[in-house]
Design a protein around this motif. Structure first.
Motif, mmCIF file in Angstrom:
data_model
loop_
_atom_site.group_PDB
_atom_site.id
_atom_site.type_symbol
_atom_site.label_atom_id
_atom_site.label_comp_id
_atom_site.label_asym_id
_atom_site.label_seq_id
_atom_site.Cartn_x
_atom_site.Cartn_y
_atom_site.Cartn_z
ATOM 1 N N LEU A 1 0.827 -1.213 0.000
ATOM 2 C CA LEU A 1 0.000 0.000 0.000
ATOM 3 C C LEU A 1 0.858 1.258 0.000
ATOM 4 O O LEU A 1 0.526 2.241 -0.677
ATOM 5 N N LEU A 2 1.979 1.246 0.733
ATOM 6 C CA LEU A 2 2.884 2.402 0.745
ATOM 7 C C LEU A 2 3.518 2.597 -0.634
ATOM 8 O O LEU A 2 3.569 3.725 -1.137
ATOM 9 N N LEU A 3 3.957 1.514 -1.262
ATOM 10 C CA LEU A 3 4.549 1.620 -2.594
ATOM 11 C C LEU A 3 3.520 2.119 -3.604
ATOM 12 O O LEU A 3 3.848 2.931 -4.480
ATOM 13 N N LEU B 1 3.137 5.923 -2.840
ATOM 14 C CA LEU B 1 4.312 6.685 -3.282
ATOM 15 C C LEU B 1 4.424 6.714 -4.809
ATOM 16 O O LEU B 1 4.665 7.762 -5.405
ATOM 17 N N GLY B 2 4.255 5.555 -5.419
ATOM 18 C CA GLY B 2 4.440 5.460 -6.860
ATOM 19 C C GLY B 2 3.243 5.881 -7.682
ATOM 20 O O GLY B 2 3.390 6.447 -8.760
ATOM 21 N N GLY B 3 2.052 5.611 -7.154
ATOM 22 C CA GLY B 3 0.841 5.920 -7.910
ATOM 23 C C GLY B 3 0.265 7.279 -7.596
ATOM 24 O O GLY B 3 0.232 8.173 -8.444
ATOM 25 N N ARG C 1 8.180 5.688 -12.326
ATOM 26 C CA ARG C 1 8.203 5.937 -13.769
ATOM 27 C C ARG C 1 7.029 5.253 -14.460
ATOM 28 O O ARG C 1 6.741 5.514 -15.612
ATOM 29 N N ASN C 2 6.406 4.322 -13.739
ATOM 30 C CA ASN C 2 5.227 3.599 -14.222
ATOM 31 C C ASN C 2 5.507 2.827 -15.512
ATOM 32 O O ASN C 2 4.656 2.746 -16.388
ATOM 33 N N ARG C 3 6.689 2.271 -15.619
ATOM 34 C CA ARG C 3 7.057 1.449 -16.772
ATOM 35 C C ARG C 3 6.718 -0.011 -16.486
ATOM 36 O O ARG C 3 6.626 -0.426 -15.339
ATOM 37 N N ALA C 4 6.586 -0.761 -17.524
ATOM 38 C CA ALA C 4 6.249 -2.184 -17.391
ATOM 39 C C ALA C 4 7.319 -2.915 -16.586
ATOM 40 O O ALA C 4 8.521 -2.633 -16.705
ATOM 41 N N THR C 5 6.872 -3.854 -15.779
ATOM 42 C CA THR C 5 7.785 -4.676 -14.990
ATOM 43 C C THR C 5 8.519 -5.628 -15.926
ATOM 44 O O THR C 5 7.873 -6.303 -16.734
ATOM 45 N N PRO C 6 9.842 -5.695 -15.848
ATOM 46 C CA PRO C 6 10.589 -6.619 -16.720
ATOM 47 C C PRO C 6 10.185 -8.071 -16.479
ATOM 48 O O PRO C 6 9.891 -8.464 -15.346
ATOM 49 N N VAL D 1 12.746 -0.610 -7.084
ATOM 50 C CA VAL D 1 12.009 -1.097 -8.259
ATOM 51 C C VAL D 1 10.732 -0.289 -8.481
ATOM 52 O O VAL D 1 10.276 -0.163 -9.611
ATOM 53 N N MET D 2 10.147 0.279 -7.418
ATOM 54 C CA MET D 2 8.985 1.153 -7.567
ATOM 55 C C MET D 2 9.353 2.382 -8.383
ATOM 56 O O MET D 2 8.618 2.804 -9.268
#
Length: 188
Positions: free
Chosen positions: A61-63, A66-68, A74-79, A161-162
């Motif tokens: 939830l924190l990630l 923070l990220g959303g 950067r909201n890029r696709a996860t490798p 990674v976030m």
């Protein structure tokens, strides 16, 4: 537009912040992290689902916040590498080895084969309650230092990674998520 109903668990993103702040000031608070280890396993064992990961995980939830919400991602696709089954299980094995080493170090301190090893930087604070020397067994403090280190390492990896990918990228290879997924599959 209807406003989304807020639930108590919508505020669990505060839990990791509280945990790390408390542990920073008094390492014995690191034992509270056992909640993050026990609750997901118990929910998977008795509920047969990943409810903890999907709804109650404070780190996830924190990630997401923070990220959303706060756009720190950067909201890029996860490798593909990070979601590959071999990587997830390898990462689980790596963290289990870290956890096992932490337990071994705690055992050595408990049997007095080794002295207490503080693994983290601690700051001298102007109040006495932050210092626990002599207030608990050395093994209790050793476990707390080790556990806090494992939790901090995983949080830093999650933040890294976030920032590079999607907000909850950590969740794709989280050791607890992988473990609870294994439990759920075994229960079916």
């Amino acid at each position: 537009m209807a406003k989304k109903t807020q639930h108590w668990y919508d505020y669990l993103w505060l839990w990791p912040i509280i945990y790390f702040v408390l542990g920073f000031f008094n390492i014995l608070f690191a034992w509270l992290g056992m909640i993050d280890f026990m609750v997901p396993v118990l929910l998977a064992l008795f509920g047969g689902n990943k409810l903890f990961c999907n709804r109650y995980c404070g780190r996830g939830l924190l990630l997401a916040k923070l990220g959303g919400v706060w756009k720190w991602s950067r909201n890029r696709a996860t490798p593909e590498l990070l979601v590959a089954k071999w990587f997830r299980f390898g990462f689980l094995c790596f963290f289990m080895a870290m956890f096992g080493n932490m337990l071994w170090q705690t055992y050595l301190v408990a049997t007095q084969a080794q002295s207490l090893r503080e693994l983290l930087w601690t700051f001298k604070l102007p109040w006495a309650w932050a210092y626990t020397a002599g207030s608990s067994s050395a093994w209790v403090a050793q476990y707390a230092f080790g556990f806090y280190s494992v939790m901090l390492t995983s949080m830093l990896l999650g933040l890294f990674v976030m920032a590079l990918f999607k907000p909850r990228t950590w969740c794709t290879f989280c050791p607890m998520g992988t473990m609870t997924q294994m439990i759920c599959k075994m229960k079916k």
